[in-house]
Design an enzyme around this catalytic site. Structure first.
Site, short mmCIF file in Angstrom:
data_model
loop_
_atom_site.label_atom_id
_atom_site.label_comp_id
_atom_site.label_asym_id
_atom_site.label_seq_id
_atom_site.Cartn_x
_atom_site.Cartn_y
_atom_site.Cartn_z
N GLN A 236 49.00 30.39 39.94
CA GLN A 236 50.10 31.34 39.91
C GLN A 236 50.89 31.28 41.21
OE1 GLN A 236 47.92 34.99 39.39
NE2 GLN A 236 46.72 34.65 41.23
N HIS A 266 44.97 52.98 40.98
CA HIS A 266 43.58 52.61 41.25
C HIS A 266 42.61 53.78 41.18
CE1 HIS A 266 45.62 48.98 43.00
NE2 HIS A 266 44.67 48.44 42.29
N ASP A 290 43.20 42.01 44.72
CA ASP A 290 43.83 42.63 45.90
C ASP A 290 42.86 43.52 46.67
OD1 ASP A 290 43.97 45.40 44.59
OD2 ASP A 290 45.20 44.20 43.22
N ASP A 310 37.39 36.96 40.40
CA ASP A 310 38.83 36.70 40.32
C ASP A 310 39.03 35.20 40.32
OD1 ASP A 310 41.65 38.34 40.94
OD2 ASP A 310 41.69 36.23 41.50
N ASP A 344 36.70 31.99 36.25
CA ASP A 344 37.30 32.60 35.07
C ASP A 344 36.36 33.70 34.56
OD1 ASP A 344 39.24 32.38 32.62
OD2 ASP A 344 37.22 32.32 31.78
N ASP A 362 40.49 44.56 35.29
CA ASP A 362 41.82 44.89 35.82
C ASP A 362 42.65 43.60 35.87
OD1 ASP A 362 43.95 46.19 36.95
OD2 ASP A 362 43.16 46.09 38.99
#
Length: 512
Positions: A236, A266, A290, A310, A344, A362
């Protein structure tokens, strides 16, 4: 000199550069237009069709085949090298980026389609037909494999879309020069080709020199705020912007959070689901690279371990090391309780043998097939298998008002996977109305609502928004903005990605 071998080497090289050039354009289309499966399909289909047109057109060239082949490589060198720069340069002045990318794909495909017919005809002077045809096709295919490996493991990872096109264009340029000097004795248009080659070399060097500021200019044009960080990863485009001292995180131009109000997202994501568990807990967080969800979890002493899964190691590295995010998440990812796994999420759930008391999903909205799989029946069943019997699950579920069909589809899919569900919502100023769905195998939906509404939160430090009254409002909905007959909604599955289809159709008046 072995002219046939020289021609085969050139075809190997052009096979490499040609496939990478199309991969670059397909990746650009995915980043800026979304839906990578669709974009890659369209780009590669247009390329192959245009190759056919180029192959057909090549028969109109009757003489000076070597000269035309060298000229073709010089043109390809310019087009492939400057393709990304051209897109970034034009981007601020047009909304039709898709047309530009598709036209470039067709043009590159057309030129590539002319290569093999021309070289095969040149080589017929040196080899018989069966050896000539098979040798040319063989080397082109081998070059394509090497090109694919180069793009996957080197180009997109280390060179990015700024410099990979110049490597590709450089290969075409080198091919042109090698063929020129290799066939110099029989070339008729030496002076013209030498001048043309010199011009291309000069433009190539100039393009390399100015590529970075041009890309930065084009990238900045996509945002109203000042871009303070931009990084392209294998997965990305990560962009951080600044406006009036507040920062925004974008993934592929989709806003993920704003430091202005991220806690409005959050806190509802984490604290209601945590209220459904007691005692020491092991938590799995998927997405949320994040670190803000992990920050909220670390407010509980009873959290034993947090596993953050992630896909993008660059994103989690930013969360760990970038000053903006270190301050935002309170160095959450540096906690000894936290283990970061860059993988993944679907694959992780398939392969892990760990069980968890709380699972938090999320992810970005299901705007592509790749992300949609993280909202499917199959994914939720995997979550159920990894969730302890009295555990609790929560997922973000898009806007309940602007993507109502998708929101209700996620809720229905969770129920199909064996969860009792509780929908929640809150107004996040940066995004509008947003939603989450809690899933439990232990509590009924009514019990979930009662427990969340009466959750004890006084012991949680540094809550910026959540109060007892707010907890009651989280689970209170009015009528849907868009009337949805949930009995007609289809469950979202890997093989029938209805969530993605509903999202693509959309109920919104603007894009988030």
């Amino acid at each position: 000199m072995n002219y046939s071998r020289l021609l085969k080497v050139s075809i190997f090289a052009t096979g490499l550069s040609g496939i990478v050039a199309e991969y670059v354009l397909a990746t650009m289309a995915s980043y800026f237009l979304g839906d990578s499966v669709f974009q890659w399909t369209i780009i590669l289909s247009l390329m192959l069709f245009s190759m056919g047109l180029g192959s057909r057109f090549s028969k109109k060239i009757g003489t000076k085949l070597i000269e035309y082949y060298i000229g073709l490589e010089l043109i390809l060198s310019l087009i492939t090298s400057f393709s990304v720069l051209l897109i970034y340069t034009i981007m601020p002045y047009t909304a039709s980026v898709d047309i530009i990318i598709y036209v470039l794909s067709c043009f590159v495909g057309f030129l590539i389609g002319m290569e093999i017919p021309l070289v095969t005809r040149i080589n017929q002077e040196y080899e018989e037909l069966k050896t000539n045809i098979s040798g040319m096709m063989e080397n082109d295919y081998y070059g394509s494999l090497v090109g694919g490996l180069f793009f996957a493991f080197i180009g997109i990872r280390f060179l990015g879309l700024t410099y990979t096109p110049f490597v590709v264009g450089g290969i075409n340029l080198v091919v042109a020069l090698i063929v020129f000097f290799g066939f110099k004795g029989i070339i008729l248009e030496k002076k013209k080709l030498l001048i043309s080659s010199s011009v291309v070399v000069a433009l190539f060097v100039a393009g390399m020199s100015f590529s970075k500021p041009i890309v930065e200019y084009g990238n900045q044009s996509q945002f109203n705020e000042k871009v303070v960080f931009s990084k392209q990863t294998p997965y990305q485009q990560i962009t951080i912007t600044e406006w009036h001292g507040k920062h925004q995180l974008y993934l592929n131009q989709g806003k993920q959070l704003s430091t202005f109000d991220e806690w409005l997202y959050h806190e509802p994501l984490v604290h209601p689901v945590m209220s459904l568990t007691k005692g020491k807990v092991d938590v799995l967080v998927m997405g949320a690279g994040d670190g803000c969800a992990v920050r909220e979890l670390l407010k509980y002493d009873r959290v034993s371990t947090i596993t953050l899964v992630d896909l993008d190691s660059v994103m989690t590295s930013i969360a760990k090391n970038h000053p903006i995010f270190k301050k935002l998440n309170n160095d959450a990812l540096l906690s000894k309780k936290v283990r970061v796994v860059n993988a993944d999420a679907f694959h992780y759930l398939e392969t892990t043998d760990q069980f968890y008391d709380v699972i938090i999903a999320d992810f970005p909205d299901p705007r592509s097939l790749e992300i949609n799989k993280l909202y499917t029946y199959e994914f939720y069943k995997l979550c159920s298998h990894r969730l302890r019997n009295k555990g609790a699950f929560v997922t973000q579920s898009t806007s309940p008002y602007y993507t109502t069909h998708t929101f209700r589809c996620i809720e229905k899919t969770l129920e199909k996977a064996g969860f009792n569900t509780l929908a929640m919502h809150n107004h996040v100023y940066s995004f509008g109305e947003w939603s989450w769905v809690i899933g439990s195998k232990h509590f009924s939906s009514d019990q979930l609502k009662e427990k969340v509404s009466s959750a004890e939160i006084d012991h949680i430090e540094d809550l910026k928004w959540m109060t007892h009254d707010a907890l009651k409002l989280l689970t209170s909905f009015g009528k849907d903005l868009v009337d949805v007959d949930t009995s007609k909604l289809q469950v979202n599955t890997v093989h029938n990605p209805t969530g993605y289809k509903y999202y693509e159709k959309g109920d919104w008046s603007y894009e988030f």
